[in-house]
Write a protein that holds these residues in place. Structure first.
Motif, PDB file in Angstrom:
ATOM      1  N   LEU A  74     -45.119  -5.924 -21.870  1.00 30.36           N
ATOM      2  CA  LEU A  74     -43.703  -5.803 -21.533  1.00 30.36           C
ATOM      3  C   LEU A  74     -43.491  -5.940 -20.034  1.00 30.36           C
ATOM      4  O   LEU A  74     -42.557  -6.618 -19.588  1.00 30.36           O
ATOM      5  N   LEU A  75     -44.366  -5.317 -19.236  1.00 30.06           N
ATOM      6  CA  LEU A  75     -44.238  -5.409 -17.782  1.00 30.06           C
ATOM      7  C   LEU A  75     -44.391  -6.848 -17.299  1.00 30.06           C
ATOM      8  O   LEU A  75     -43.574  -7.334 -16.505  1.00 30.06           O
ATOM      9  N   GLY A  76     -45.425  -7.534 -17.758  1.00 28.30           N
ATOM     10  CA  GLY A  76     -45.692  -8.876 -17.268  1.00 28.30           C
ATOM     11  C   GLY A  76     -44.779  -9.934 -17.860  1.00 28.30           C
ATOM     12  O   GLY A  76     -44.041 -10.628 -17.146  1.00 28.30           O
ATOM     13  N   ILE A  77     -44.795 -10.057 -19.179  1.00 26.52           N
ATOM     14  CA  ILE A  77     -44.010 -11.093 -19.851  1.00 26.52           C
ATOM     15  C   ILE A  77     -42.524 -10.736 -19.812  1.00 26.52           C
ATOM     16  O   ILE A  77     -41.677 -11.541 -19.411  1.00 26.52           O
ATOM     17  N   GLY A  78     -42.197  -9.502 -20.227  1.00 25.49           N
ATOM     18  CA  GLY A  78     -40.804  -9.080 -20.202  1.00 25.49           C
ATOM     19  C   GLY A  78     -40.241  -9.035 -18.797  1.00 25.49           C
ATOM     20  O   GLY A  78     -39.057  -9.312 -18.577  1.00 25.49           O
ATOM     21  N   GLY A  79     -41.105  -8.694 -17.813  1.00 26.14           N
ATOM     22  CA  GLY A  79     -40.637  -8.639 -16.439  1.00 26.14           C
ATOM     23  C   GLY A  79     -40.188  -9.988 -15.917  1.00 26.14           C
ATOM     24  O   GLY A  79     -39.164 -10.087 -15.214  1.00 26.14           O
ATOM     25  N   VAL A  80     -40.928 -11.045 -16.236  1.00 29.21           N
ATOM     26  CA  VAL A  80     -40.508 -12.383 -15.813  1.00 29.21           C
ATOM     27  C   VAL A  80     -39.173 -12.735 -16.474  1.00 29.21           C
ATOM     28  O   VAL A  80     -38.268 -13.286 -15.830  1.00 29.21           O
ATOM     29  N   ARG A  81     -39.033 -12.397 -17.734  1.00 25.27           N
ATOM     30  CA  ARG A  81     -37.777 -12.716 -18.438  1.00 25.27           C
ATOM     31  C   ARG A  81     -36.613 -11.899 -17.877  1.00 25.27           C
ATOM     32  O   ARG A  81     -35.480 -12.392 -17.810  1.00 25.27           O
TER      33      ARG A  81
ATOM     34  N   PRO B 222     -39.683 -19.116   9.892  1.00 31.07           N
ATOM     35  CA  PRO B 222     -39.635 -20.465   9.297  1.00 31.07           C
ATOM     36  C   PRO B 222     -40.499 -20.567   8.043  1.00 31.07           C
ATOM     37  O   PRO B 222     -41.555 -19.937   7.952  1.00 31.07           O
ATOM     38  N   GLY B 223     -40.048 -21.351   7.075  1.00 29.32           N
ATOM     39  CA  GLY B 223     -40.866 -21.686   5.914  1.00 29.32           C
ATOM     40  C   GLY B 223     -41.093 -20.585   4.919  1.00 29.32           C
ATOM     41  O   GLY B 223     -41.940 -20.713   4.027  1.00 29.32           O
ATOM     42  N   VAL B 224     -40.364 -19.477   5.055  1.00 30.18           N
ATOM     43  CA  VAL B 224     -40.618 -18.328   4.182  1.00 30.18           C
ATOM     44  C   VAL B 224     -40.058 -18.582   2.784  1.00 30.18           C
ATOM     45  O   VAL B 224     -39.179 -19.418   2.592  1.00 30.18           O
ATOM     46  N   PRO B 225     -40.564 -17.863   1.771  1.00 26.60           N
ATOM     47  CA  PRO B 225     -40.042 -18.039   0.413  1.00 26.60           C
ATOM     48  C   PRO B 225     -38.570 -17.638   0.315  1.00 26.60           C
ATOM     49  O   PRO B 225     -38.112 -16.724   1.011  1.00 26.60           O
ATOM     50  N   SER B 226     -37.853 -18.311  -0.566  1.00 22.62           N
ATOM     51  CA  SER B 226     -36.463 -17.931  -0.812  1.00 22.62           C
ATOM     52  C   SER B 226     -36.377 -16.582  -1.501  1.00 22.62           C
ATOM     53  O   SER B 226     -35.388 -15.863  -1.356  1.00 22.62           O
ATOM     54  N   SER B 227     -37.441 -16.210  -2.241  1.00 23.78           N
ATOM     55  CA  SER B 227     -37.447 -14.941  -2.961  1.00 23.78           C
ATOM     56  C   SER B 227     -38.873 -14.661  -3.413  1.00 23.78           C
ATOM     57  O   SER B 227     -39.655 -15.587  -3.651  1.00 23.78           O
ATOM     58  N   ILE B 228     -39.217 -13.371  -3.524  1.00 28.02           N
ATOM     59  CA  ILE B 228     -40.549 -12.938  -3.967  1.00 28.02           C
ATOM     60  C   ILE B 228     -40.365 -11.909  -5.073  1.00 28.02           C
ATOM     61  O   ILE B 228     -39.562 -10.981  -4.936  1.00 28.02           O
ATOM     62  N   ALA B 229     -41.101 -12.057  -6.157  1.00 29.45           N
ATOM     63  CA  ALA B 229     -41.108 -11.057  -7.228  1.00 29.45           C
ATOM     64  C   ALA B 229     -42.320 -10.152  -7.049  1.00 29.45           C
ATOM     65  O   ALA B 229     -43.438 -10.644  -6.866  1.00 29.45           O
ATOM     66  N   TYR B 230     -42.098  -8.849  -7.095  1.00 25.62           N
ATOM     67  CA  TYR B 230     -43.163  -7.869  -6.861  1.00 25.62           C
ATOM     68  C   TYR B 230     -43.276  -6.985  -8.095  1.00 25.62           C
ATOM     69  O   TYR B 230     -42.332  -6.268  -8.443  1.00 25.62           O
ATOM     70  N   PHE B 231     -44.424  -7.050  -8.778  1.00 27.58           N
ATOM     71  CA  PHE B 231     -44.620  -6.338 -10.040  1.00 27.58           C
ATOM     72  C   PHE B 231     -45.570  -5.161  -9.839  1.00 27.58           C
ATOM     73  O   PHE B 231     -46.653  -5.310  -9.270  1.00 27.58           O
TER      74      PHE B 231
ATOM     75  N   GLY C 139     -38.152  -6.154  -7.103  1.00 30.64           N
ATOM     76  CA  GLY C 139     -39.165  -5.297  -7.696  1.00 30.64           C
ATOM     77  C   GLY C 139     -39.026  -5.271  -9.214  1.00 30.64           C
ATOM     78  O   GLY C 139     -37.919  -5.288  -9.750  1.00 30.64           O
ATOM     79  N   VAL C 140     -40.159  -5.233  -9.914  1.00 28.57           N
ATOM     80  CA  VAL C 140     -40.168  -5.203 -11.376  1.00 28.57           C
ATOM     81  C   VAL C 140     -41.124  -4.113 -11.846  1.00 28.57           C
ATOM     82  O   VAL C 140     -42.264  -4.033 -11.367  1.00 28.57           O
ATOM     83  N   GLY C 141     -40.653  -3.272 -12.763  1.00 31.68           N
ATOM     84  CA  GLY C 141     -41.499  -2.222 -13.322  1.00 31.68           C
ATOM     85  C   GLY C 141     -40.979  -1.795 -14.682  1.00 31.68           C
ATOM     86  O   GLY C 141     -40.170  -2.486 -15.310  1.00 31.68           O
TER      87      GLY C 141
END
Length: 864
Positions: free
Chosen positions: A252-259, A100-109, A146-148
């Motif tokens: 690029l990893l942080g800003i570009g990863g979100v984009r 219950p109550g879990v996130p719909s999605s998680i981003a992992y960098f 996952g983002v890298g």
């Protein structure tokens, strides 16, 4: 003639075999034995020749062989079954779907990922942990993205010179020859993300998509035609280049990863992440991009956006070594984020403040990525209990005025992905003898009652496999170093499948002490060559290309291992990667680890060895400090606190030798009439039964979901509700409290009652405070109490919030309460005022505290 450009031409599969590509493009094959069996059946000899890389397999298999397979009904049936099983794995509800109550999605960098040796995008423990995190999230149904970055030359391939010096080469990597697809817009054009630069135009990147079971992994690649040559090289090497280069990679990893995530969710309909998990400080700039989005798209002020972004961010620190943290010159960061490149929504002065070491002992000239990561995250953790304590000490300055124990950095001990690291023979043995282990993950204690005969047989199989592969690698290494065929004939008898085998493999910074075992070379020789209880050691590891000291340590080991009298008992295997690591943790009887305590954050290799029936021989550091129980291996005594490093190394090396000679080897070679080492097997079974449930990554990821991801999602939702009213209100409250806080003082403290109280009594306490214009609801007035040491420091204090808030003279307020006296002995208390708000994650979050003037307010007594 050398080619001026290298690329991969992919095979066109016959129509009956098209499901092979579906299987290849999902990296679940890297931990799914049945799929690997299917790939092997395509062409067994070729499968071995391509080092078990299915993309290379399909690229090199002959058309004639494919035509025969397309008509092989048995193979086609296996192919259909494997494809259907994969689809069921990808779609059926799993553990997460019942929460219950879990996130719909998680981003992992993360800056690196160790998924498989066929996708060489990792250097060491951080990447292997990230890969295990994604695989386990897939197994549990956790909706992680996952983002890298995609590095065109990976980390590096290691070889040795004739005199044992580490040599590096960077073989080019063609993404088209990897199990990746290019992320494309719905019209078929490649997705492009862009980040601004101070000059020369923006930095462009394309996005490669890997499928890690159920988990999509996005890898950004700057090698695109829109970029200038220097910009194309931003993603050339993992941890390569100088300050500007590394800063660009992390931007690029942080800003570009979100984009990239925004583009992926827009194209695929995937749920947008509610929680962002930053795996170490390298990806910390993702918080700046999320703030920019909220300011530009939601109309929030910077402080309001900061609160909204922090609420849903988790930051995990992985290093207890200050040198392991990325720190850039402040002027360099100012140049990249200021001037013409400055975003109005994210002023450069606010960015610089986030990474400032503006606490006692900090360096005012640097921008600290870990410090920024912590300021941009409401939840922070280390990766073992000991590492959590070390991290609270390292970063305590961010929460000045609070005791170290109250610094809001928790811990979740790392775990390992069993499907990747546990030998197939061990998995099959478990399935036969304790089916519940494989089916439900329960029944670990049943291992204790099983006879050890089969376990010992399997351990022999794994040790022999390691020995044979080590000989092959050793022969290749000696030939690369210039040895002739005649000079390598001794390798046929190098190592022995029946000899006690110790493994030591890791990165080679100085604090991991690769050469501690060589402190007394003569004694090490005696241990290796003991006629009754011989020992053999298999060593692997890479030094960072810029670490000359690490390379000298490798050379020292290699030169010792080259000596004719011991080279059959101690070997260094170059080019340590996931495949070699798997062989080592499966085949070694003992996993040795001797870092300088407490500089090992976790150290998961020993966990992998334990799951394969190995025992640990380690300094009490990282996870071993937490879970060593005296029966699951051996603890190397640590000479903590010695000022002389050489003296410390001498003492700990002597202890290591004694343990191997008098305990490890004796236990291994003590056999019964059936040839079984009964005591050894009892220790192995105890290790698996007690450590098994703890060291699995399923436990780790569940801990993240329950203790971090779900609370973070709840906080993020609360902040975003009603047009981000929660974020606006909390930002305004923090601003008001911070402005008023210099006027908050503890004016007077008095304790009543008996001056010689007894256990069970209650001690009245009254406190007069000036709130400096704040409302009583803005603060909590607390008493800290408990046992005191000789310096009157309260040890492990308890806290009691005082009530009342009656008016006193001059607009001050009087609070009162009673301290329960639950223990005898030296006792003390003090008081403090801290901010209080229901949306704070804890008392220490704002970093503000008002204390009584020392030594006023402390009452000590002897309780009877």
């Amino acid at each position: 003639m050398k080619a001026i450009r290298r690329f991969t031409v992919r095979t066109v599969l016959p129509e009956p075999l098209t499901q092979l590509e579906e299987l290849v493009l999902n990296l679940r094959w890297s931990w799914h034995h049945e799929t690997l069996d299917l790939f092997r059946a395509v062409d067994p000899a070729l499968w071995k020749a391509v080092d078990h890389d299915p993309v290379r397999l399909l690229g090199e298999v002959s058309p004639e062989r494919l035509d025969r397979l397309a008509e092989d009904r048995r193979f086609l049936r296996r192919l259909r079954d494997a494809a259907e099983e994969l689809r069921e794995y990808l779609t059926a509800p799993r553990w997460y779907q019942s929460r219950p109550g879990v996130p719909s999605s998680i981003a992992y960098f993360s800056p690196e990922y160790g998924i498989t040796a066929a996708l060489p995008q990792y250097s060491g423990g951080l990447g292997i942990l990230a890969g295990d995190h994604l695989k386990t999230a897939s197994d549990l149904g956790v909706p992680i993205i996952g983002v890298g970055l995609l590095y065109r030359h990976g980390y590096f391939s290691q070889s040795l010179s004739p005199d044992g010096w580490q040599l590096e080469r960077y073989p080019p990597i063609d993404p088209n020859g990897l199990p990746l697809t290019l992320l494309r817009e719905k019209d078929g054009s490649p997705v492009r993300v862009r980040i601004g630069l101070p000059k020369g135009g923006p930095l462009h990147a394309q996005v490669w998509l890997a499928r890690v079971g159920r988990v999509p992994q996005l890898l950004l690649d700057s090698d695109v035609e829109e970029n200038e040559p220097s910009a194309r090289d931003v993603t050339d090497r993992l941890y390569g280049g100088g300050g500007d280069h590394r800063l660009l990679q992390e931007m690029l990893l942080g800003i570009g990863g979100v984009r990239a995530i925004r583009a992926y969710c827009r194209i695929t309909g995937h749920a947008a992440p509610e929680v962002f998990h930053t795996n170490e400080g390298h990806a910390g700039f993702l918080g700046l991009e999320r703030i920019r989005e909220l300011v530009a798209e939601r109309g929030l002020a910077f402080d309001e956006a900061l609160e909204a972004a922090r609420a849903g961010t988790v930051f995990t620190t992985h290093t207890p070594v200050p040198a392991g943290i990325d720190r850039f010159p402040r002027e360099l960061v100012g140049r990249y984020f200021g001037g013409a490149n400055e975003e109005p929504a994210v002023p450069v002065d606010r960015i610089l403040a986030l990474g400032a070491e503006d606490y006692p002992g900090g360096d005012r000239t640097v921008f600290n990525m870990a410090v920024m990561g912590m300021r941009l995250a409401q939840r922070v953790n280390g990766v073992s209990e000991l590492h959590g304590r070390v991290s609270r000490e390292m970063f305590g300055g961010l929460w000045g005025g609070f005791d170290t124990a109250e610094v809001p950095i928790g811990s979740i001990t790392n775990g390992v992905h069993a499907g990747t690291w546990v030998a197939r023979e061990i998995q099959e043995l478990a399935a036969r003898e304790i089916p519940s282990l494989v089916e439900t993950g329960s029944g670990w204690e049943e291992i204790l009652s099983r006879p050890g005969t089969e376990l010992w047989r399997v351990r022999g199989v794994l040790r022999r496999r390691l020995v044979l592969d080590a000989r092959r690698r050793l022969r290749e290494s000696w030939r690369q170093r210039g040895a002739s065929e005649a000079e390598t004939s001794w390798i046929d008898d190098a190592l022995d499948p029946d000899v006690l085998t110790i493994g030591f493999a890791r990165r080679v910074p100085s604090y991991k002490r690769l050469t501690l075992m060589m402190r007394d070379p003569a004694r090490l020789r005696r241990i290796l060559l003991d006629p009754r209880r011989p020992v053999q050691i298999v060593i692997a590891g890479k030094a960072h290309p810029a670490d000359e000291g690490g390379k000298r340590l490798i050379q020292e080991i290699v030169r010792f291992a080259d000596a004719e009298d011991v080279r059959h008992r101690i070997v260094f295997l170059p080019d340590y990667d996931m495949d070699l690591g798997r062989l080592l943790v499966q085949g070694c009887d003992v996993w040795m680890n001797n870092p300088l305590r407490p500089l090992e954050a976790c150290g998961t290799s020993g966990m992998k060895a334990a799951l394969n029936g190995g025992l640990n021989l380690s300094v009490l550091d990282g996870w071993w400090d937490e879970w060593y129980d005296g029966q699951n291996g051996w603890s190397i005594p640590s000479a903590d606190g010695l000022a002389a490093p050489d003296r410390r190394d001498d003492l700990e090396a002597a202890a290591l030798y004694e343990l191997i000679e008098d305990h490890v080897a004796v236990t291994f070679y003590d056999r019964d009439s059936a040839g079984l080492p009964r005591r050894w097997l009892e220790m192995v079974k105890h290790t698996i039964a007690t450590l098994g449930p703890k060291v699995l990554a399923t436990r780790m990821v569940r801990d993240y979901v329950e203790r971090y991801y779900t609370p973070a999602a709840g906080s993020a939702r609360a902040m975003a509700a009603d047009g981000y009213a929660g974020a606006r209100e909390l930002a305004a409250w923090k601003r008001r409290v911070a402005q008023a806080w210099p006027g908050v003082t503890v004016e007077h403290v008095e304790g009543g009652g008996d001056h010689s109280p007894h256990v069970g009594a209650r001690l009245p306490v009254r406190v007069v405070v000036d709130l400096g214009g704040l409302d009583p609801g803005d603060v909590a007035v607390e008493v800290a109490y408990g046992r005191v040491d000789a310096s009157d420091t309260i040890v492990e204090p308890s806290y009691l919030e005082l009530g009342g808030a009656e008016k006193a003279d001059g607009g001050r307020l009087r609070y009162a309460g009673e301290i329960p006296l639950g223990r005898s002995g030296a006792f003390g208390y003090s008081v403090r005022v801290v901010p209080s708000h229901p949306r704070l994650s804890g008392r220490a979050e704002p970093g503000l505290v008002a204390l009584p003037p020392a030594p006023h307010g402390m009452t000590n007594g002897d309780l009877r």
